[in-house]
Design a protein around this motif. Structure first.
Motif, PDB file in Angstrom:
ATOM      1  N   ASP A 133       0.858  -1.175   0.000  1.00  6.30           N
ATOM      2  CA  ASP A 133       0.000   0.000   0.000  1.00  6.30           C
ATOM      3  C   ASP A 133       0.901   1.233   0.000  1.00  6.30           C
ATOM      4  N   GLY A 134       0.463   2.278  -0.647  1.00  7.37           N
ATOM      5  CA  GLY A 134       1.303   3.460  -0.808  1.00  7.37           C
ATOM      6  C   GLY A 134       1.663   4.190   0.458  1.00  7.37           C
ATOM      7  N   ILE A 135       0.976   3.873   1.592  1.00  9.74           N
ATOM      8  CA  ILE A 135       1.383   4.484   2.859  1.00  9.74           C
ATOM      9  C   ILE A 135       1.924   3.431   3.830  1.00  9.74           C
ATOM     10  N   MET A 136       2.417   2.333   3.268  1.00 14.18           N
ATOM     11  CA  MET A 136       3.118   1.320   4.071  1.00 14.18           C
ATOM     12  C   MET A 136       4.581   1.298   3.660  1.00 14.18           C
ATOM     13  N   CYS A 137       5.151   2.489   3.510  1.00 15.72           N
ATOM     14  CA  CYS A 137       6.479   2.595   2.903  1.00 15.72           C
ATOM     15  C   CYS A 137       7.606   2.059   3.775  1.00 15.72           C
ATOM     16  N   PHE A 138       7.329   1.793   5.062  1.00 21.10           N
ATOM     17  CA  PHE A 138       8.368   1.160   5.876  1.00 21.10           C
ATOM     18  C   PHE A 138       8.756  -0.196   5.285  1.00 21.10           C
ATOM     19  N   ALA A 139       7.832  -0.804   4.547  1.00 19.65           N
ATOM     20  CA  ALA A 139       8.096  -2.115   3.943  1.00 19.65           C
ATOM     21  C   ALA A 139       9.114  -2.035   2.817  1.00 19.65           C
ATOM     22  N   ILE A 148      14.137  -7.932  -2.737  1.00 20.68           N
ATOM     23  CA  ILE A 148      12.911  -8.231  -3.490  1.00 20.68           C
ATOM     24  C   ILE A 148      12.360  -6.928  -4.070  1.00 20.68           C
ATOM     25  N   PRO A 149      11.987  -6.920  -5.354  1.00 19.81           N
ATOM     26  CA  PRO A 149      11.423  -5.710  -5.958  1.00 19.81           C
ATOM     27  C   PRO A 149      10.129  -5.279  -5.266  1.00 19.81           C
ATOM     28  N   VAL A 150       9.885  -3.972  -5.237  1.00 19.02           N
ATOM     29  CA  VAL A 150       8.705  -3.415  -4.579  1.00 19.02           C
ATOM     30  C   VAL A 150       7.912  -2.557  -5.555  1.00 19.02           C
ATOM     31  N   LEU A 151       6.594  -2.823  -5.635  1.00 15.73           N
ATOM     32  CA  LEU A 151       5.656  -1.958  -6.326  1.00 15.73           C
ATOM     33  C   LEU A 151       4.726  -1.364  -5.276  1.00 15.73           C
ATOM     34  N   ALA A 152       4.015  -0.307  -5.654  1.00 14.45           N
ATOM     35  CA  ALA A 152       3.056   0.303  -4.727  1.00 14.45           C
ATOM     36  C   ALA A 152       1.702   0.427  -5.408  1.00 14.45           C
ATOM     37  N   TYR A 164       0.103  15.284  -3.664  1.00 11.26           N
ATOM     38  CA  TYR A 164       1.058  14.867  -2.642  1.00 11.26           C
ATOM     39  C   TYR A 164       2.485  15.085  -3.134  1.00 11.26           C
ATOM     40  N   SER A 165       2.749  14.628  -4.356  1.00  8.07           N
ATOM     41  CA  SER A 165       4.104  14.689  -4.901  1.00  8.07           C
ATOM     42  C   SER A 165       4.622  16.114  -5.010  1.00  8.07           C
ATOM     43  N   ILE A 222       5.763  10.500   0.988  1.00  6.46           N
ATOM     44  CA  ILE A 222       5.995  11.143  -0.311  1.00  6.46           C
ATOM     45  C   ILE A 222       7.430  10.917  -0.768  1.00  6.46           C
ATOM     46  N   GLU A 223       8.360  11.005   0.173  1.00  5.48           N
ATOM     47  CA  GLU A 223       9.771  10.805  -0.184  1.00  5.48           C
ATOM     48  C   GLU A 223      10.068   9.336  -0.447  1.00  5.48           C
ATOM     49  N   ALA A 224       9.529   8.454   0.410  1.00  7.39           N
ATOM     50  CA  ALA A 224       9.880   7.037   0.329  1.00  7.39           C
ATOM     51  C   ALA A 224       9.346   6.376  -0.931  1.00  7.39           C
ATOM     52  N   ILE A 225       8.160   6.773  -1.373  1.00  9.21           N
ATOM     53  CA  ILE A 225       7.535   6.063  -2.479  1.00  9.21           C
ATOM     54  C   ILE A 225       8.280   6.278  -3.799  1.00  9.21           C
ATOM     55  N   THR A 226       9.156   7.261  -3.841  1.00 12.34           N
ATOM     56  CA  THR A 226       9.948   7.472  -5.057  1.00 12.34           C
ATOM     57  C   THR A 226      10.912   6.313  -5.295  1.00 12.34           C
ATOM     58  N   ARG A 227      11.083   5.440  -4.318  1.00 17.95           N
ATOM     59  CA  ARG A 227      12.028   4.323  -4.433  1.00 17.95           C
ATOM     60  C   ARG A 227      11.393   3.043  -4.984  1.00 17.95           C
TER      61      ARG A 227
END
Length: 487
Positions: A133-139, A148-152, A164-165, A222-227
């Motif tokens: 989920d897009g706000i579970m960025c700790f994962a 392991i690759p990560v999608l959101a 947000y961005s 917002i910062e983390a999801i760019t990864r």
């Protein structure tokens, strides 16, 4: 290595991690079923509390043999539902308690040895990808550590996500924060929305000081999801032609799969129940009540699973509905009153008016309600699931947003897509009566709104058809997951 093990090595296995709230679980579970229908193994990981509430787990696993449900502790009180004010606490708990356990689980699922494959808990190939989920960025940290690759999957709208961005840019330009200033001041520096937004239309956390824990939480996301390697949106290309190209300037791989609930029925079949992801018991008696109403006469009112009202707001809304003279189906959750608000006797005129032309329910099968011929309008909190379900059903909307992305969505409904009316930041009975009448009664305004929402409903239907954009984008996602090229 056995033939069974060789086949398992080539198969895709994806772990899905939703945020522990109804509006996040619903689209994630639709995605899970779509992937399983294509033969992909999916581990659907919920918190222990929500895992127990997903009563359709066994039925879904029987229908989709590659769908596996697992749970993980979150250390939260069992009755704590997320709100904009509790997101920081929930995030902290997930980070401290869930994060290390998630790491151990990913390591176990990623193992390629025969012993882990034959686990009695999850019998499937080694894990090849995580969709968070897009706000579970700790994962993201955990998945990167394990390799392991990560999608959101972003459960908000594309237009909200783009807002947000751009928030770091607005801060740098000095446009945030803006507490206690002119809320109708225009925001002109978000590309693709230059003439659309006002301060009051920005995500609700923008009204907080920038050192508020909730504001900091969203800035971290917002910062983390760019990864992440790619982003999945529950939208369709024809709904967001101005915004998706903007997002593509920062994220090179985007999959638009919406409306997800409709794509699921298009791909898998119309007999799927819309209730499989519900964490609450639905009052299906409302459907018989709707059957007794005239076509297009009922306004359906639901503020989602999280919204809180004061008693004053509840009464103002109730008076406005009664005074409008329109039949109404209203979802009033037992936990909807704000903390500390006392239950009091209901005014007689409201009780009598409701008996005459209203139906109040704790929870309802929303997709079915919106599709019912008696429903002619949808008064909504502008959560994204509700908004896109309303678009799919072709039902004009009246918007009263409260939390995070809802402010942006309601502005797009009213002024961007012109498929409804935006009533944000007001709740007096006279305004409610006026807006309900404007939405439900014949006139130029309703005619224009209905024409626009009908057009978007047709575009949504094409998007999930075999030659539509969402259908094709799902095919591309499935191909990329199977070929393990989502990095």
């Amino acid at each position: 290595m056995s033939t069974e093990m060789e086949e398992s090595e080539s198969a895709a296995h994806v772990l899905l991690l939703p945020f522990p709230a109804q509006g996040h679980i619903t689209p994630m579970l639709s995605l899970a079923q779509l992937l399983c229908h294509a033969g992909i193994h999916v581990t659907f990981l919920s918190t222990e509390h929500n895992h127990r509430l997903l009563t359709q787990r066994r039925a879904l696993s029987a229908r989709f043999p590659t769908l596996h449900f697992e749970s993980i502790p979150d250390a939260l009180p069992p009755d704590q539902a997320p709100t904009i004010h509790s997101l920081h606490d929930i995030s902290s708990s997930l980070r401290s308690v869930t994060k290390p356990l998630l790491r151990d689980l990913l390591i176990t699922l990623a193992k390629k040895d025969d012993e882990s494959y034959r686990s009695t808990t999850i019998r499937c190939p080694p894990l090849s990808c995580v969709i968070i989920d897009g706000i579970m960025c700790f994962a993201i940290d955990v998945a990167e550590e394990v390799g392991i690759p990560v999608l959101a999957l972003r459960t908000v709208s594309a237009c909200s996500f783009w807002c947000y961005s751009c928030i770091p840019d607005l801060i740098q330009q000095g446009q945030l924060p803006f507490q206690d200033q002119d809320m109708d001041h225009p925001i002109r520096d978000i590309p693709g929305m230059e003439a659309l937004l006002r301060r009051r239309d920005l995500p609700s956390f923008c009204r907080m000081p920038i050192d508020h824990p909730s504001f900091k939480f969203f800035m971290e996301q917002i910062e983390a999801i760019t990864r992440v390697s790619a982003i999945i949106f529950n939208t369709f290309d024809d709904l967001d032609p101005l915004i998706l190209p903007q997002i593509a300037t920062r994220f090179h791989k985007i999959y638009t799969l919406g409306p997800l609930h409709a794509l699921l029925k298009s791909r898998v079949g119309d007999d799927l129940s819309s209730s499989v992801s519900s964490l609450r018991h639905e009052d299906r008696r409302c459907m018989a009540w709707l059957d007794s109403q005239q076509s297009g006469s009922v306004i359906f009112v639901s503020f989602g699973s999280l919204a809180k009202l004061s008693r004053v707001q509840l009464l103002e809304f109730w008076h406005g509905l009664i005074n409008s003279g329109k039949p109404f189906l209203w979802v009033v959750r037992s936990d909807m009153l704000s903390s500390g608000q006392e239950e009091r006797a209901t005014p007689v005129e409201l009780e009598d008016g409701t008996k005459e032309r209203g139906y109040i329910a704790e929870w309802v099968p929303q997709e079915e309600v919106l599709a019912h011929k008696a429903v002619g309008g949808f008064w909504t909190h502008s959560g994204w699931n509700s908004t896109i379900e309303g678009i799919w059903a072709g039902v004009p909307m009246l918007c009263w947003p409260q939390l995070v992305d809802q402010q942006v969505n309601s502005r797009w409904v009213g002024e961007g897509w012109k498929i409804g009316l935006d009533m944000k930041d007001t709740c007096d009975r006279s305004t409610v009566e006026k807006m309900v009448r404007a939405l439900m009664e014949e006139g130029d305004q309703r005619e224009q709104i209905f024409k626009s929402v009908d057009n978007f409903a047709k575009l949504a239907r094409h998007a999930v058809s075999e030659d539509g954009s969402s259908y094709k984008n799902l095919e591309k996602l499935i191909e990329d997951l199977n070929e393990k090229i989502v990095m």
